[in-house]
Motif scaffolding. Structure first.
Motif, PDB file in Angstrom:
ATOM      1  N   LEU A  32      30.850  34.948  36.332  1.00 32.41           N
ATOM      2  CA  LEU A  32      30.888  33.591  35.803  1.00 32.41           C
ATOM      3  C   LEU A  32      30.575  33.594  34.309  1.00 32.41           C
ATOM      4  O   LEU A  32      31.215  32.889  33.531  1.00 32.41           O
ATOM      5  N   GLY A  33      29.621  34.407  33.897  1.00 31.64           N
ATOM      6  CA  GLY A  33      29.301  34.518  32.477  1.00 31.64           C
ATOM      7  C   GLY A  33      30.498  34.981  31.662  1.00 31.64           C
ATOM      8  O   GLY A  33      30.791  34.434  30.593  1.00 31.64           O
ATOM      9  N   ALA A  34      31.220  35.971  32.165  1.00 32.80           N
ATOM     10  CA  ALA A  34      32.418  36.462  31.472  1.00 32.80           C
ATOM     11  C   ALA A  34      33.455  35.353  31.355  1.00 32.80           C
ATOM     12  O   ALA A  34      34.094  35.185  30.312  1.00 32.80           O
ATOM     13  N   TRP A  35      33.616  34.581  32.411  1.00 25.85           N
ATOM     14  CA  TRP A  35      34.576  33.484  32.400  1.00 25.85           C
ATOM     15  C   TRP A  35      34.159  32.402  31.406  1.00 25.85           C
ATOM     16  O   TRP A  35      34.990  31.861  30.671  1.00 25.85           O
ATOM     17  N   LEU A  36      32.864  32.084  31.363  1.00 23.80           N
ATOM     18  CA  LEU A  36      32.390  31.058  30.432  1.00 23.80           C
ATOM     19  C   LEU A  36      32.611  31.474  28.980  1.00 23.80           C
ATOM     20  O   LEU A  36      32.971  30.643  28.142  1.00 23.80           O
ATOM     21  N   TYR A  37      32.415  32.745  28.677  1.00 26.83           N
ATOM     22  CA  TYR A  37      32.722  33.229  27.328  1.00 26.83           C
ATOM     23  C   TYR A  37      34.202  33.045  27.020  1.00 26.83           C
ATOM     24  O   TYR A  37      34.582  32.647  25.917  1.00 26.83           O
ATOM     25  N   GLU A  38      35.046  33.333  27.993  1.00 30.24           N
ATOM     26  CA  GLU A  38      36.485  33.155  27.807  1.00 30.24           C
ATOM     27  C   GLU A  38      36.809  31.689  27.527  1.00 30.24           C
ATOM     28  O   GLU A  38      37.621  31.377  26.649  1.00 30.24           O
ATOM     29  N   GLN A  39      36.182  30.777  28.261  1.00 30.90           N
ATOM     30  CA  GLN A  39      36.430  29.349  28.074  1.00 30.90           C
ATOM     31  C   GLN A  39      36.006  28.871  26.689  1.00 30.90           C
ATOM     32  O   GLN A  39      36.546  27.894  26.175  1.00 30.90           O
ATOM     33  N   PHE A  42      35.943  33.133  23.165  1.00 31.45           N
ATOM     34  CA  PHE A  42      35.547  34.457  22.694  1.00 31.45           C
ATOM     35  C   PHE A  42      36.653  35.430  23.075  1.00 31.45           C
ATOM     36  O   PHE A  42      37.268  35.304  24.130  1.00 31.45           O
ATOM     37  N   SER A  43      36.892  36.403  22.240  1.00 32.11           N
ATOM     38  CA  SER A  43      37.963  37.360  22.507  1.00 32.11           C
ATOM     39  C   SER A  43      37.610  38.243  23.703  1.00 32.11           C
ATOM     40  O   SER A  43      36.434  38.477  24.000  1.00 32.11           O
ATOM     41  N   THR A  44      38.645  38.728  24.358  1.00 30.33           N
ATOM     42  CA  THR A  44      38.443  39.648  25.475  1.00 30.33           C
ATOM     43  C   THR A  44      37.690  40.885  25.002  1.00 30.33           C
ATOM     44  O   THR A  44      36.820  41.397  25.706  1.00 30.33           O
ATOM     45  N   GLU A  45      38.005  41.349  23.801  1.00 31.48           N
ATOM     46  CA  GLU A  45      37.335  42.534  23.260  1.00 31.48           C
ATOM     47  C   GLU A  45      35.831  42.296  23.113  1.00 31.48           C
ATOM     48  O   GLU A  45      35.027  43.172  23.406  1.00 31.48           O
ATOM     49  N   TYR A  46      35.455  41.104  22.663  1.00 37.10           N
ATOM     50  CA  TYR A  46      34.039  40.772  22.507  1.00 37.10           C
ATOM     51  C   TYR A  46      33.338  40.769  23.862  1.00 37.10           C
ATOM     52  O   TYR A  46      32.271  41.355  24.031  1.00 37.10           O
ATOM     53  N   GLY A  52      30.021  45.718  28.714  1.00 31.84           N
ATOM     54  CA  GLY A  52      30.002  47.169  28.860  1.00 31.84           C
ATOM     55  C   GLY A  52      31.160  47.719  29.667  1.00 31.84           C
ATOM     56  O   GLY A  52      31.046  48.786  30.269  1.00 31.84           O
ATOM     57  N   HIS A  53      32.279  47.005  29.675  1.00 30.06           N
ATOM     58  CA  HIS A  53      33.450  47.475  30.417  1.00 30.06           C
ATOM     59  C   HIS A  53      34.227  48.504  29.606  1.00 30.06           C
ATOM     60  O   HIS A  53      34.347  48.380  28.387  1.00 30.06           O
ATOM     61  N   ALA A  54      34.780  49.472  30.284  1.00 22.23           N
ATOM     62  CA  ALA A  54      35.579  50.511  29.630  1.00 22.23           C
ATOM     63  C   ALA A  54      36.962  50.001  29.243  1.00 22.23           C
ATOM     64  O   ALA A  54      37.559  50.491  28.290  1.00 22.23           O
ATOM     65  N   GLU A  60      39.074  41.236  32.263  1.00 22.28           N
ATOM     66  CA  GLU A  60      39.961  40.169  32.731  1.00 22.28           C
ATOM     67  C   GLU A  60      39.830  39.962  34.234  1.00 22.28           C
ATOM     68  O   GLU A  60      39.930  38.836  34.724  1.00 22.28           O
ATOM     69  N   ARG A  61      39.576  41.016  34.967  1.00 23.38           N
ATOM     70  CA  ARG A  61      39.367  40.899  36.413  1.00 23.38           C
ATOM     71  C   ARG A  61      38.107  40.079  36.697  1.00 23.38           C
ATOM     72  O   ARG A  61      38.075  39.260  37.605  1.00 23.38           O
ATOM     73  N   TYR A  62      37.061  40.311  35.908  1.00 24.32           N
ATOM     74  CA  TYR A  62      35.830  39.536  36.060  1.00 24.32           C
ATOM     75  C   TYR A  62      36.065  38.066  35.731  1.00 24.32           C
ATOM     76  O   TYR A  62      35.469  37.185  36.328  1.00 24.32           O
ATOM     77  N   GLN A  63      36.914  37.797  34.752  1.00 27.36           N
ATOM     78  CA  GLN A  63      37.136  36.429  34.297  1.00 27.36           C
ATOM     79  C   GLN A  63      38.068  35.646  35.210  1.00 27.36           C
ATOM     80  O   GLN A  63      38.117  34.422  35.136  1.00 27.36           O
ATOM     81  N   ASP A  64      38.776  36.307  36.056  1.00 26.93           N
ATOM     82  CA  ASP A  64      39.780  35.663  36.899  1.00 26.93           C
ATOM     83  C   ASP A  64      39.142  34.959  38.093  1.00 26.93           C
ATOM     84  O   ASP A  64      38.187  35.447  38.681  1.00 26.93           O
ATOM     85  N   GLY A  65      39.672  33.806  38.430  1.00 20.16           N
ATOM     86  CA  GLY A  65      39.308  33.155  39.681  1.00 20.16           C
ATOM     87  C   GLY A  65      38.183  32.147  39.628  1.00 20.16           C
ATOM     88  O   GLY A  65      37.713  31.713  40.665  1.00 20.16           O
ATOM     89  N   HIS A  66      37.736  31.742  38.452  1.00 20.19           N
ATOM     90  CA  HIS A  66      36.632  30.787  38.388  1.00 20.19           C
ATOM     91  C   HIS A  66      37.079  29.358  38.116  1.00 20.19           C
ATOM     92  O   HIS A  66      36.317  28.433  38.332  1.00 20.19           O
ATOM     93  N   ALA A  67      38.290  29.193  37.635  1.00 26.96           N
ATOM     94  CA  ALA A  67      38.762  27.842  37.324  1.00 26.96           C
ATOM     95  C   ALA A  67      39.136  27.112  38.612  1.00 26.96           C
ATOM     96  O   ALA A  67      39.832  27.661  39.456  1.00 26.96           O
TER      97      ALA A  67
END
Length: 82
Positions: A32-39, A42-46, A52-54, A60-67
């Motif tokens: 959810l935190g990753a998704w909120l940053y996206e909303q 914030f850039s995906t790179e940030y 700490g993703h490689a 993007e997988r973490y950010q998917d599915g919260h909307a």
């Protein structure tokens, strides 16, 4: 970490109204935190660096599915004339 997270979450008593299986996990909160940053644009790179993703794909997988389905968010200016 999941066990210590559960202990802290339950000690905070913020989710006592939910059944144990319905209470958020550390993974769900993290995603959810990753998704909120996206909303917040914030850039995906940030977000990738923050989490700490490689790869960007993992972020993007973490950010998917919260909307919520069927809801469109729009930006609106708070411009009240008082």
């Amino acid at each position: 970490m999941p066990k210590s997270f559960r202990k802290a979450r339950d000690a905070a008593k913020a989710y006592e109204h939910l059944e144990f299986e319905e209470r958020p996990t550390s993974h769900e909160i993290r995603a959810l935190g990753a998704w909120l940053y996206e909303q917040q644009k914030f850039s995906t790179e940030y977000v990738q660096l923050l989490m700490g993703h490689a790869t960007a794909e993992m972020t993007e997988r973490y950010q998917d599915g919260h909307a919520p389905k069927g809801i469109q968010y729009v930006e609106a200016k708070a411009d009240l004339a008082i």
